[in-house]
Design an enzyme around this catalytic site. Structure first.
Site, mmCIF file in Angstrom:
data_model
loop_
_atom_site.group_PDB
_atom_site.id
_atom_site.type_symbol
_atom_site.label_atom_id
_atom_site.label_comp_id
_atom_site.label_asym_id
_atom_site.label_seq_id
_atom_site.Cartn_x
_atom_site.Cartn_y
_atom_site.Cartn_z
ATOM 1 N N LYS A 1 6.477 -13.036 -7.404
ATOM 2 C CA LYS A 1 6.212 -11.675 -6.916
ATOM 3 C C LYS A 1 7.543 -11.025 -6.575
ATOM 4 C CE LYS A 1 4.484 -9.828 -2.670
ATOM 5 N NZ LYS A 1 3.466 -9.894 -1.660
HETATM 6 C C1 5RP Z 1 5.672 -9.722 2.659
HETATM 7 C C2 5RP Z 1 4.727 -9.821 1.522
HETATM 8 C C3 5RP Z 1 3.681 -8.768 1.361
HETATM 9 O O1 5RP Z 1 2.505 -9.407 1.013
HETATM 10 C C4 5RP Z 1 4.113 -7.834 0.286
HETATM 11 O O2 5RP Z 1 5.201 -7.090 0.717
HETATM 12 C C5 5RP Z 1 2.980 -6.960 -0.314
HETATM 13 O O3 5RP Z 1 2.582 -5.984 0.489
HETATM 14 P P1 5RP Z 1 3.034 -4.469 0.363
HETATM 15 O O4 5RP Z 1 2.360 -3.942 -0.896
HETATM 16 O O5 5RP Z 1 2.519 -3.823 1.597
HETATM 17 O O6 5RP Z 1 4.533 -4.433 0.203
HETATM 18 O O7 5RP Z 1 4.828 -10.725 0.764
HETATM 19 O O8 5RP Z 1 6.712 -10.627 2.496
#
Ligand code: 5RP
Length: 290
Positions: free
Chosen positions: A173
């Site tokens: 991610k």
């Molecule tokens: C924090 C994360 C969050 O899950 C990620 O940032 C996704 O959420 P958003 O769309 O609010 O950024 O991994 O470390």
């Protein structure tokens, strides 16, 4: 690939279209009661039916998600720092694989902080987590967390994503950026993108559309869904891009249409029997009738 591992990945990435819509609600693990996620159950319940999987910590899973509802879980297992602490990158693995199995996790998630003070610790922990999780056929999602002083450009994100994949992460991610195709090209495993800070709805839909167009497998979106004033229309609009063929314009039209429908439904008064209506006498049996 091991059957169990493959089966679990198919709960996160739909094998029919190779796309993923993950709802991120793990923010509290370092941010505390984030705006509109103060009561996780209240936030999650109305929108969870429109995502493929939920990304959260064990605390929120246990307290705020109905165990009888069949939603695949991506369990965040790293933590140990806070937004007001010394260094956000100082994370360790804080939830065991045994616990993840008890919680029926479909995947485990942890952050790596490439280029930070604790880079070594988090990358080594990723390798170790992959070793252990693979013994049980559980995939690992690596989150390429970006520290305060780091840019979110393609050069940095390519480096971080590639390192995560090289340690054995099954999904990575990261963030969307200019020249995102380069990040995707050099990462041998599927990439999903975080939504980041709340944007106007149309911009968040454009972010989703561009990421998918440039090769992302999907999104792991949080704030841009549940901080919206209309979270159900918003997640449905995001879904229409991720799992459908909607353009930004079409998804935004859908969002507005769903918002109007919700508004109209709320303004319709629910039916209430008129208790004051005395003109109609209740039916009474004529006792004298023979
Ligand atoms: C924090 C994360 C969050 O899950 C990620 O940032 C996704 O959420 P958003 O769309 O609010 O950024 O991994 O470390």
């Amino acid at each position: 690939m091991d059957w169990g591992l493959k089966n679990r990945i198919s709960k996160i990435i739909n094998p029919l279209d190779n796309r993923a819509l993950m709802l991120a609600v793990d923010h509290g693990y370092f941010l505390g009661p984030t705006e509109k996620l103060e009561n996780p159950q209240k936030t999650i319940k109305p929108i969870m039916r429109y995502c493929d999987s939920l990304m959260l910590t064990r605390g929120v899973q246990r307290t705020s998600v109905d165990a009888a509802y069949p939603i695949p879980i991506v369990l965040r297992v790293s933590g140990g720092s806070s937004i007001i602490g010394e260094d956000l990158s100082n994370e360790q693995i804080i939830t065991s694989v045994k616990e993840a199995i008890r919680l029926n996790a479909s995947a485990l998630a942890m952050s790596i902080f490439v280029g930070s003070k604790y880079e070594h610790q988090t990358i080594v922990n990723l390798g170790r987590l992959v070793n252990e999780a693979e013994e049980y056929g559980i995939p690992v999602l690596a989150v390429t967390a970006v520290g305060k002083d780091m840019g979110k450009d393609a050069r940095y994100l390519s480096l971080a994503c590639r390192i995560a994949a090289e340690q054995g992460a099954h999904i990575v991610k990261t963030y969307y950026c200019e020249n995102f195709e380069k990040v995707v090209e050099s990462c041998p495993v599927p990439i999903i993108i975080a939504g980041g800070k709340k944007l106007p709805e149309k911009d968040a839909l454009a972010l989703t559309y561009n990421a998918i167009k440039d090769g992302a497998t999907g999104v792991d979106m949080g704030r841009n869904i549940w901080q919206s004033d209309n979270p159900v229309p918003m997640i449905k609009a995001v879904r229409s891009i991720v799992h459908g063929t909607n353009s930004v314009e079409q998804a935004y039209t859908l969002y507005n249409k769903l918002c109007n429908e919700t508004k109209n439904n709320k303004s319709k008064k629910p039916f209430q029997p008129n208790k004051n209506n005395k003109s109609k006498k209740p039916f009474q049996q004529n006792k004298n009738k023979k």
